[in-house]
Design an enzyme around this catalytic site. Structure first.
Site, PDB file in Angstrom:
ATOM      1  CE  LYS A 175      -1.503  -1.601   3.774  1.00  0.00           C
ATOM      2  NZ  LYS A 175      -2.075  -1.877   5.090  1.00  0.00           N
ATOM      3  CB  THR A 208      -5.388   7.998   8.006  1.00  0.00           C
ATOM      4  OG1 THR A 208      -4.248   8.382   8.797  1.00  0.00           O
ATOM      5  CG2 THR A 208      -5.658   9.018   6.925  1.00  0.00           C
ATOM      6  N   GLY A 210      -6.704   3.258  11.381  1.00  0.00           N
ATOM      7  CA  GLY A 210      -7.389   2.020  10.999  1.00  0.00           C
ATOM      8  C   GLY A 210      -7.540   1.788   9.510  1.00  0.00           C
ATOM      9  CB  THR A 211      -6.260   3.519   6.459  1.00  0.00           C
ATOM     10  OG1 THR A 211      -4.968   3.698   7.041  1.00  0.00           O
ATOM     11  CG2 THR A 211      -7.009   4.836   6.490  1.00  0.00           C
ATOM     12  N   GLY A 212      -5.384   0.606   7.390  1.00  0.00           N
ATOM     13  CA  GLY A 212      -4.800  -0.680   6.969  1.00  0.00           C
ATOM     14  C   GLY A 212      -5.730  -1.847   7.289  1.00  0.00           C
ATOM     15  CB  CYS A 213      -7.728  -2.676  10.339  1.00  0.00           C
ATOM     16  SG  CYS A 213      -6.407  -2.554  11.553  1.00  0.00           S
TER      17      CYS A 213
END
Ligand code: ADP
Ligand SMILES: Cc1ncc(COP(=O)(O)OP(=O)(O)O)c(N)n1
Length: 274
Positions: A175, A208, A210-213
């Site tokens: 990402k 932002t 928690g964007t990865g989860c």
């Protein structure tokens, strides 16, 4: 109607923006039945992580066992796994139940800098978990740790993706949120043959958390519904983008994203074209 199911094996974020809370909200919004196996409880809010309380490996195994024995799952994701021991237990259970649609989000550090994975666990992740992954979704710093490389350019990212593929992962998404481009973001997908680039506009916001989860949970939900990897990643990019764009302004620090946003955007578009 066949109800699709998705399992998250991850830590709890008391603030509700990341971890299993983000995963279950995303599953629900994307129309799959969400289940969870908790690896750790964190005392966390938008200002940071104030405490980490891991579960025992036996407790993690028992939760996965309970789901596997009765309900089964169409796809699963892992998030915060904390220790090598928990990673080995998770890998053992995935193999035992023969689950193939496995998304690994190799969570290492929270936005505020708190460690969510012990250093000794990296070896276990590479040895036991990555060979079981249909998709891995590291951010740039996580990809650097897993490949022992410095990633500065897109070519570096392509090399890192190839290295991760060689560890047995079938599809690698690196990402782009941590790149230094202030205008655009590129999430890169490598399937062992081709590179695909998902380009989006960088939204100027501090919210932002928690964007990865959320991204990995959206990929998992789509795989559970029978979508291919490319389609699942494309949907996840759009889901997270909407969630960041319509942020909620909750808390004093890095606020959570808006898990309702994607469906609201879709509903608004439907209304326009009716
Ligand atoms: N400011 C932003 N604007 C738009 N999209 C973003 C922004 N920050 C992150 N993203 C997107 O959110 C997802 C997660 O990205 P990243 O920040 O790299 O991972 P992580 O949250 O795991 O650190 C990716 O799809 C990325 O493109
Ligand atoms: C319990 C828990 N799990 C994972 C994370 C990290 O989430 P991520 O989506 O990478 O978001 P940030 O922490 O980078 O905002 C977490 N914080 N807590």
């Amino acid at each position: 109607m066949k109800v699709r199911k998705a399992l998250t094996i991850a830590g709890s974020d008391s603030g509700g923006g990341a971890g299993i809370q983000a995963d279950l909200k995303t599953f629900q919004e994307l129309g799959v039945f969400g289940m969870s196996a908790l690896t750790a409880v964190t005392a966390q809010n938008t200002l940071g992580v104030h405490g980490v309380y891991p579960m025992t490996a036996a407790a993690v195994e028992a939760q996965i066992e309970a789901i596997g024995q009765d309900m089964g799952t169409d796809a699963l994701k892992t998030g915060m796994l904390f220790s090598g021991e928990i990673i080995q237990s998770v890998a053992k259970k995935i193999e035992e139940f023969g689950w193939k649609k496995v998304v690994i989000d190799p969570v290492m550090v929270a936005k505020g800098g708190a460690s969510l994975l012990r250093e000794e666990a990296i070896r276990a992740m590479k040895e036991f978990l990555l060979p079981l992954a249909m998709v891995i979704t590291p951010n740039i710093p996580e990809a650097e740790v897993l490949t022992n490389m410095l990633i500065q350019s897109i070519d570096d990212r392509k090399r890192a993706a190839k290295k991760l593929y060689e560890l047995g992962v079938k599809n690698v998404v690196i990402k782009g949120g941590h790149s230094d481009n202030e205008e655009t973001l590129i999430d890169l997908l490598y399937d062992g043959r081709d590179f695909l680039y998902f380009t989006s506009r960088r939204i100027p916001t501090k919210n932002t958390h928690g964007t990865g989860c959320t991204f990995a949970a959206a990929v998992t939900a789509e795989l559970a519904k029978g979508q291919g990897v490319k389609e699942a990643v494309e949907l996840a990019v759009n889901y997270v983008h909407a969630a960041i764009e319509m942020d909620l302004q909750i808390g004093k620090g890095h606020g959570p994203t808006n898990h309702w946003a994607f469906k609201r955007k879709e509903a608004a578009a439907d209304a326009i074209y009716k």
